[in-house]
Design an enzyme around this catalytic site. Structure first.
Site, mmCIF file in Angstrom:
data_model
loop_
_atom_site.group_PDB
_atom_site.id
_atom_site.type_symbol
_atom_site.label_atom_id
_atom_site.label_comp_id
_atom_site.label_asym_id
_atom_site.label_seq_id
_atom_site.Cartn_x
_atom_site.Cartn_y
_atom_site.Cartn_z
ATOM 1 N N ASP A 154 31.526 -11.847 18.219
ATOM 2 C CA ASP A 154 31.616 -10.388 18.063
ATOM 3 C C ASP A 154 32.603 -9.738 19.033
ATOM 4 O O ASP A 154 32.738 -10.140 20.174
ATOM 5 C CB ASP A 154 30.256 -9.721 18.243
ATOM 6 C CG ASP A 154 30.357 -8.226 17.974
ATOM 7 O OD1 ASP A 154 30.809 -7.859 16.883
ATOM 8 O OD2 ASP A 154 30.027 -7.438 18.863
ATOM 9 N N HIS A 181 31.836 -10.334 12.974
ATOM 10 C CA HIS A 181 32.490 -9.025 13.109
ATOM 11 C C HIS A 181 33.622 -9.068 12.087
ATOM 12 O O HIS A 181 34.669 -9.640 12.335
ATOM 13 C CB HIS A 181 32.997 -8.864 14.546
ATOM 14 C CG HIS A 181 33.874 -7.674 14.766
ATOM 15 N ND1 HIS A 181 33.565 -6.687 15.671
ATOM 16 C CD2 HIS A 181 35.059 -7.322 14.224
ATOM 17 C CE1 HIS A 181 34.524 -5.769 15.661
ATOM 18 N NE2 HIS A 181 35.440 -6.136 14.797
ATOM 19 N N ASP A 307 24.688 -1.903 18.266
ATOM 20 C CA ASP A 307 26.005 -2.204 18.834
ATOM 21 C C ASP A 307 26.201 -1.425 20.150
ATOM 22 O O ASP A 307 27.288 -0.923 20.440
ATOM 23 C CB ASP A 307 27.138 -1.877 17.837
ATOM 24 C CG ASP A 307 28.475 -2.505 18.249
ATOM 25 O OD1 ASP A 307 28.508 -3.257 19.242
ATOM 26 O OD2 ASP A 307 29.491 -2.228 17.577
ATOM 27 N N GLY A 326 33.519 1.627 21.290
ATOM 28 C CA GLY A 326 32.070 1.503 21.410
ATOM 29 C C GLY A 326 31.387 2.623 22.150
ATOM 30 O O GLY A 326 32.002 3.367 22.905
HETATM 31 ZN ZN LIG Z 1 31.611 -6.015 16.541
#
Ligand SMILES: [Zn+2]
Length: 439
Positions: A154, A181, A307, A326
């Site tokens: 990921d 991902h 996430d 993120g």
């Molecule tokens: Zn990811």
């Protein structure tokens, strides 16, 4: 350890088909008895009054970045799991893109050591390829024996087809999922935002939906060919979800997760280059968001995962294209699900609880979790589906504050979190919050 009696609550245990008032006795880290209200003796037990609350199997997050080893300035296992507890999560599965990459049994064991100070269960996901370079798969058997519950690179996709095939084939033998991902770098290179009018307005290169869906479609073929279990991380587009739907109907072993931000926000929320709204995959269009909500309601999507991706303030303060992807998400996930899915889109609480507990437990192969049947681990999430509260990034238990939800008002709050029979979190009551905000 004293027994704990949880009484007067409304128990929802989708795996056991329970959705009604029930009391529960927990003892020695396990569910000892579930019975009709008032039927269990309170003698010798501590009592937790759950009047007005939903009592659910502990929430499980399949997708969390705890930033250890190597980036403890962003988050530690102790701080990340404290945020998890505050969000109602009793178990988190941590991604291996740390420094170094978690691709050896030693690091998997290190993550699980008591010295890390975790307050909820931590289940490591090991790298699918050595160093997550995408060239050669890791030692799956040894990593699983060390405690890894899944494999993923990921942050990066496994691009090479023969490597992804090897990973799915190896995982099939062990009965564990490969979490992808899904992003084709040939279509996504240099893209910081979804392709669409907002990208055009801001003069940013836009990432097309096909960057995700083409990778999902390739992986579905490989899953069919190998019999391996493909789990699509943070699915974000209608196109990808359509592909997953078709594959499920055809009997392919595939599951997928969606993040609260993808079912709540749109690319337009990026406003004027606000990096609190920068993530990968990017926030998408209204049509994509509608598809994700349909998928959550009708079962095409299997679970909600945050996430949770902490970053330091100075990193996020860079210009949009340079800022890291993120947001933190553990403390707001349940609030967003209650608000957007339950209150706005009329999702029954039973389905919501399933998305947070029974389904992620099944995907990750966590036996005795995701249910409150007799003998299950005493991991419990208690929430009030109508209590109003306001999220403050200032008060986060995470070491980072990169959230787009600062100051958001929610209807529905996690009130208490029990891990292994122990109360690890209780929400401040409304009065206390008010007093504090006046200071
Ligand atoms: Zn990811």
């Amino acid at each position: 350890m004293a027994a704990l009696l949880i009484k007067n609550g409304h128990l929802i245990d989708p795996a056991a088909g329970i959705d009604r008032p029930m009391d529960m006795l927990i003892k020695d880290g396990r569910v000892a008895r579930v019975a009709e209200p008032g039927a269990l003796p309170s003698k010798d037990a501590k009592v937790l009054d759950a009047r007005g609350l939903i009592v659910a199997p502990g929430f499980i997050d399949l997708h969390v970045h705890l930033r250890e080893p190597g980036q403890s300035y962003k988050e530690t296992i102790a701080s990340g799991t404290a945020a998890a507890a505050a969000g109602g999560f009793t178990s988190v599965c941590c991604m291996p893109n740390a420094v170094p990459v978690v691709d050896s049994p030693e690091w998997v064991r290190w993550l699980r050591q008591p010295e890390r100070g975790a307050v909820v269960n931590v289940f490591p996901i090991a790298a699918a390829t050595v160093g997550s370079h995408g060239e050669q798969i890791t030692a799956f058997v040894a990593l699983k024996a060390a405690g890894a519950i899944a494999f993923s690179d990921d942050g990066r996709p496994v691009v090479r087809t023969e490597v992804m095939r090897d990973a799915l084939a190896a995982a099939a033998k062990l009965g564990v999922p490969v979490i992808q991902h899904s992003e084709d770098p040939r279509l996504s290179h240099g893209c910081a935002i979804n392709a669409g009018p907002t990208a055009f307005r801001l003069g940013l290169r836009g990432m097309p939906a096909e960057a995700e869906s083409s990778m999902v479609e390739r992986d579905l073929k490989l899953a069919r060919e190998t019999g391996g279990h493909l789990h699509v991380a943070h699915i974000s587009t209608r196109k990808s979800l359509d592909a997953v739907r078709r594959a499920k109907r055809a009997g392919v072993r595939v599951t997928c997760e969606v993040t609260p931000h993808h079912f709540t926000l749109l690319d337009t929320h990026v406003g004027e280059y606000n990096t609190a709204f920068k993530m990968c995959p990017p926030l998408r269009s209204e049509d994509d968001r509608e598809a994700l909500i349909e998928g959550l309601l009708d079962g095409a999507i299997d679970c909600i995962a945050t996430d949770h991706a902490p970053h330091a303030a100075d990193e996020k303060a860079q210009e949009f294209e340079r800022a890291p992807n993120g947001i933190i998400g553990l403390e707001t996930a349940a609030g967003l699900a209650l608000q957007v899915l339950h209150h706005h889109h009329k999702m029954p609480l039973k389905r919501m609880v399933e998305l947070f507990s029974a389904n992620p437990a099944r995907i990750a192969g966590l036996k005795g979790r995701g249910t409150l049947a007799k003998g299950a681990h005493a991991d419990i999430t208690l929430f009030d589906s109508v209590r109003a509260w306001t999220y403050s990034a200032f008060d986060t238990r995470s070491k980072s504050r990169n959230t787009p939800f600062d100051g958001w008002q929610f209807t529905g709050q996690v009130v208490a979190t029990v891990v292994n029979s122990e109360l690890v979190f209780t929400a401040k009551d409304a009065k206390e919050t008010q007093r504090k905000s006046k200071i």
